[in-house]
Design a protein around this motif. Structure first.
Motif, PDB file in Angstrom:
ATOM      1  N   VAL A 253     -13.776   3.463  -4.441  1.00 45.20           N
ATOM      2  CA  VAL A 253     -12.279   4.028  -4.189  1.00 45.20           C
ATOM      3  C   VAL A 253     -11.339   3.541  -5.080  1.00 45.20           C
ATOM      4  O   VAL A 253     -12.214   2.588  -5.880  1.00 45.20           O
ATOM      5  CB  VAL A 253     -12.216   2.916  -2.772  1.00 45.20           C
ATOM      6  CG1 VAL A 253     -10.777   2.934  -2.236  1.00 45.20           C
ATOM      7  CG2 VAL A 253     -12.892   3.818  -1.543  1.00 45.20           C
ATOM      8  N   MET A 254     -10.589   4.074  -4.854  1.00 47.02           N
ATOM      9  CA  MET A 254      -9.705   3.477  -6.794  1.00 47.02           C
ATOM     10  C   MET A 254      -9.327   2.088  -6.450  1.00 47.02           C
ATOM     11  O   MET A 254      -9.024   1.337  -7.669  1.00 47.02           O
ATOM     12  CB  MET A 254      -7.832   4.676  -6.369  1.00 47.02           C
ATOM     13  CG  MET A 254      -7.231   4.666  -7.573  1.00 47.02           C
ATOM     14  SD  MET A 254      -6.190   5.717  -7.619  1.00 47.02           S
ATOM     15  CE  MET A 254      -5.513   5.844  -5.705  1.00 47.02           C
ATOM     16  N   CYS A 275      -3.097  -0.516  -5.756  1.00 42.58           N
ATOM     17  CA  CYS A 275      -3.179   1.070  -6.017  1.00 42.58           C
ATOM     18  C   CYS A 275      -1.914   1.936  -6.111  1.00 42.58           C
ATOM     19  O   CYS A 275      -0.757   1.080  -5.879  1.00 42.58           O
ATOM     20  CB  CYS A 275      -3.785   1.845  -4.535  1.00 42.58           C
ATOM     21  SG  CYS A 275      -3.265   2.311  -3.361  1.00 42.58           S
ATOM     22  N   LEU A 277      -1.135   4.268  -4.475  1.00 48.89           N
ATOM     23  CA  LEU A 277      -0.736   5.309  -3.531  1.00 48.89           C
ATOM     24  C   LEU A 277       0.863   4.615  -1.973  1.00 48.89           C
ATOM     25  O   LEU A 277       1.035   5.567  -1.343  1.00 48.89           O
ATOM     26  CB  LEU A 277      -1.318   5.829  -2.357  1.00 48.89           C
ATOM     27  CG  LEU A 277      -2.918   6.843  -2.983  1.00 48.89           C
ATOM     28  CD1 LEU A 277      -4.095   6.784  -2.174  1.00 48.89           C
ATOM     29  CD2 LEU A 277      -2.370   7.632  -3.638  1.00 48.89           C
ATOM     30  N   LEU A 278       0.381   3.439  -2.089  1.00 47.06           N
ATOM     31  CA  LEU A 278       1.030   2.431  -1.346  1.00 47.06           C
ATOM     32  C   LEU A 278       1.997   1.552  -1.718  1.00 47.06           C
ATOM     33  O   LEU A 278       2.395   0.613  -1.510  1.00 47.06           O
ATOM     34  CB  LEU A 278      -0.159   1.440  -0.395  1.00 47.06           C
ATOM     35  CG  LEU A 278      -0.975   2.350   0.355  1.00 47.06           C
ATOM     36  CD1 LEU A 278      -2.583   1.466   0.487  1.00 47.06           C
ATOM     37  CD2 LEU A 278      -0.117   3.222   1.295  1.00 47.06           C
ATOM     38  N   PHE A 284       0.458  -4.202   0.173  1.00 40.64           N
ATOM     39  CA  PHE A 284      -0.401  -4.061  -0.530  1.00 40.64           C
ATOM     40  C   PHE A 284       0.015  -4.231  -1.712  1.00 40.64           C
ATOM     41  O   PHE A 284      -0.202  -4.205  -2.902  1.00 40.64           O
ATOM     42  CB  PHE A 284      -1.097  -2.619  -0.635  1.00 40.64           C
ATOM     43  CG  PHE A 284      -1.572  -1.773   0.754  1.00 40.64           C
ATOM     44  CD1 PHE A 284      -2.964  -2.003   0.388  1.00 40.64           C
ATOM     45  CD2 PHE A 284      -0.458  -2.096   2.165  1.00 40.64           C
ATOM     46  CE1 PHE A 284      -3.814  -1.363   1.770  1.00 40.64           C
ATOM     47  CE2 PHE A 284      -1.447  -1.402   2.963  1.00 40.64           C
ATOM     48  CZ  PHE A 284      -3.338  -1.348   3.177  1.00 40.64           C
ATOM     49  N   HIS A 303      -3.563   6.156   5.316  1.00 38.19           N
ATOM     50  CA  HIS A 303      -4.241   7.319   3.489  1.00 38.19           C
ATOM     51  C   HIS A 303      -5.477   6.371   3.115  1.00 38.19           C
ATOM     52  O   HIS A 303      -6.053   6.909   2.025  1.00 38.19           O
ATOM     53  CB  HIS A 303      -2.789   6.487   2.712  1.00 38.19           C
ATOM     54  CG  HIS A 303      -2.025   7.161   2.513  1.00 38.19           C
ATOM     55  ND1 HIS A 303      -1.457   7.967   3.858  1.00 38.19           N
ATOM     56  CD2 HIS A 303      -0.647   7.049   1.805  1.00 38.19           C
ATOM     57  CE1 HIS A 303      -0.307   8.198   3.547  1.00 38.19           C
ATOM     58  NE2 HIS A 303       0.256   8.002   2.250  1.00 38.19           N
ATOM     59  N   CYS A 304      -5.834   5.532   3.387  1.00 31.70           N
ATOM     60  CA  CYS A 304      -7.267   4.690   2.830  1.00 31.70           C
ATOM     61  C   CYS A 304      -8.432   5.660   3.527  1.00 31.70           C
ATOM     62  O   CYS A 304      -8.883   5.453   2.863  1.00 31.70           O
ATOM     63  CB  CYS A 304      -7.208   3.042   3.382  1.00 31.70           C
ATOM     64  SG  CYS A 304      -5.675   2.021   2.466  1.00 31.70           S
ATOM     65  N   CYS A 308      -8.848   8.616   0.650  1.00 34.58           N
ATOM     66  CA  CYS A 308      -9.923   7.412  -0.224  1.00 34.58           C
ATOM     67  C   CYS A 308     -11.041   7.059   0.432  1.00 34.58           C
ATOM     68  O   CYS A 308     -12.096   7.946  -0.770  1.00 34.58           O
ATOM     69  CB  CYS A 308      -8.908   6.162  -0.328  1.00 34.58           C
ATOM     70  SG  CYS A 308      -7.661   6.078  -1.226  1.00 34.58           S
TER      71      CYS A 308
HETATM   72  S1  SF4 Z   1      -4.545   3.547   0.314  1.00 33.24           S
HETATM   73 FE1  SF4 Z   1      -6.043   1.811   0.527  1.00 33.24          FE
HETATM   74  S2  SF4 Z   1      -8.425   2.428   0.017  1.00 33.24           S
HETATM   75 FE2  SF4 Z   1      -6.934   3.956  -1.359  1.00 33.24          FE
HETATM   76  S3  SF4 Z   1      -6.302   3.072  -3.229  1.00 33.24           S
HETATM   77 FE3  SF4 Z   1      -5.217   2.422  -2.147  1.00 33.24          FE
HETATM   78  S4  SF4 Z   1      -5.759   0.636  -0.844  1.00 33.24           S
HETATM   79 FE4  SF4 Z   1      -7.846   1.373  -1.955  1.00 33.24          FE
END
Ligand code: SF4
Length: 317
Positions: A253-254, A275, A277-278, A284, A303-304, A308
């Protein structure tokens, strides 16, 4: 284990609340930072386009993530050097990175320190205005500088339904210019149209041939096709037992290998997120430095699950 896919139901409000346990009381999955291979820099959320479904809500007016400066980025590159982190790549994303006037200086700094550099762009006018600086960086650093062009579909109607009128041709022209000039390029498309992947790749292949872009559209790295993200749709929560059930390693996972630096509007200094995405979920935001952000990430967001980990299959309801 159920392999049913939760489709189009609204997200149950009791899910993704507690970072430690799921709504059913199971231990929520976490991901440790195995090694910081890629550091993403968000250059700011301002963009020349307003896409219908931009995951980070970029637009000509959204400056919730402000333009980060070259000295602010340099501080993180200094931290990588000081702490001998195993970082190989610096990625730049936005917004439209080429709208940040510090971008050439940031690219030069990262490339000059020996990193691979990746820039995500729509290849439109903001990029073309920095053509001279880009060409100079290519001469100095060659293929260590990669540019990934967002082209949502191989044909104008689908691309422009997402990105707005008159957005297709300038991006295609920018892509063709990058190819002509010999830049290392990739394309990021999307699964917006609902076509089978083979049909999408065939469409991109035809376009690439027509405009002289030397990308093998069958290669999933050179032409990435991203699924849509919808945080309002019901998805299963990810428990610790999911890894074994799904035969997935947390390291895949990223957030096991990357972090993203952002500069929030009005903030005194940048912050490090789990990451790319958030960007707006405070849960986060991990700290101000790379050291502070090196702890495990709790997979406490839809989204996790949907983007992912699961990829369509569910390990619990
Ligand atoms: S969306 Fe969640 S699982 Fe995906 S990279 Fe971001 S924190 Fe990690």
């Amino acid at each position: 284990m159920s392999t049913a896919v939760a489709q189009h139901r609204p997200l149950a409000p009791e899910k993704f609340r507690d970072p430690l346990v799921t709504a059913r009381g199971e231990t929520r999955a976490t991901v440790a930072l195995a090694s910081l291979r890629t550091l993403w820099i968000n250059t700011g959320t301002l963009c020349n386009l307003t896409c219908r479904n931009c995951y980070i809500e970029s637009s000509p007016r959204n400056d919730r993530l402000a333009y980060i400066s070259a000295p602010e980025v340099a501080a993180y590159l200094d931290e990588i050097a000081r702490d001998r982190l195993p970082t190989e790549e610096i990625g730049f994303t936005g917004g439209e990175p080429f709208m940040n006037t510090d971008l050439p200086a940031m690219l030069a700094d990262a490339l000059g320190r020996g990193f691979f550099v990746l820039v995500l762009t729509n290849a439109m006018r903001p990029m073309r205005k920095m053509a001279a600086a880009l060409l100079a960086l290519k001469v100095a650093h060659g293929a260590r500088l990669r540019i990934r062009i967002s082209l949502d579909h191989y044909a104008a109607p689908v691309h422009e339904a997402e990105r707005g009128r008159r957005s297709f041709r300038p991006t295609v022209e920018g892509l063709a210019w990058l190819a002509r000039e010999g830049f290392a390029i990739d394309v990021a498309g999307r699964l917006l149209s609902g076509e089978p992947e083979a049909s999408l790749r065939a469409g991109y292949a035809k376009l690439f041939a027509e405009i002289g872009v030397p990308i093998d559209a069958a290669d999933p790295v050179r032409l990435m096709l991203f699924p849509e993200m919808d945080a309002s749709r019901d998805v299963p929560e990810i428990t610790e037992s999911c890894w074994g059930i799904l035969h997935r390693a947390p390291d895949s996972v990223m957030c096991a290998s990357s972090r993203m630096v952002v500069k929030r509007k009005g903030a005194e200094r940048p912050a490090v997120l789990a990451c790319t995405l958030l960007a707006y979920d405070d849960r986060f935001e991990l700290g101000a430095t790379l050291a502070e952000s090196s702890g495990p990430v709790s997979l406490n967001h839809p989204h996790c699950a949907s983007f992912c980990v699961l990829g369509g299959a569910a390990c619990s309801r």
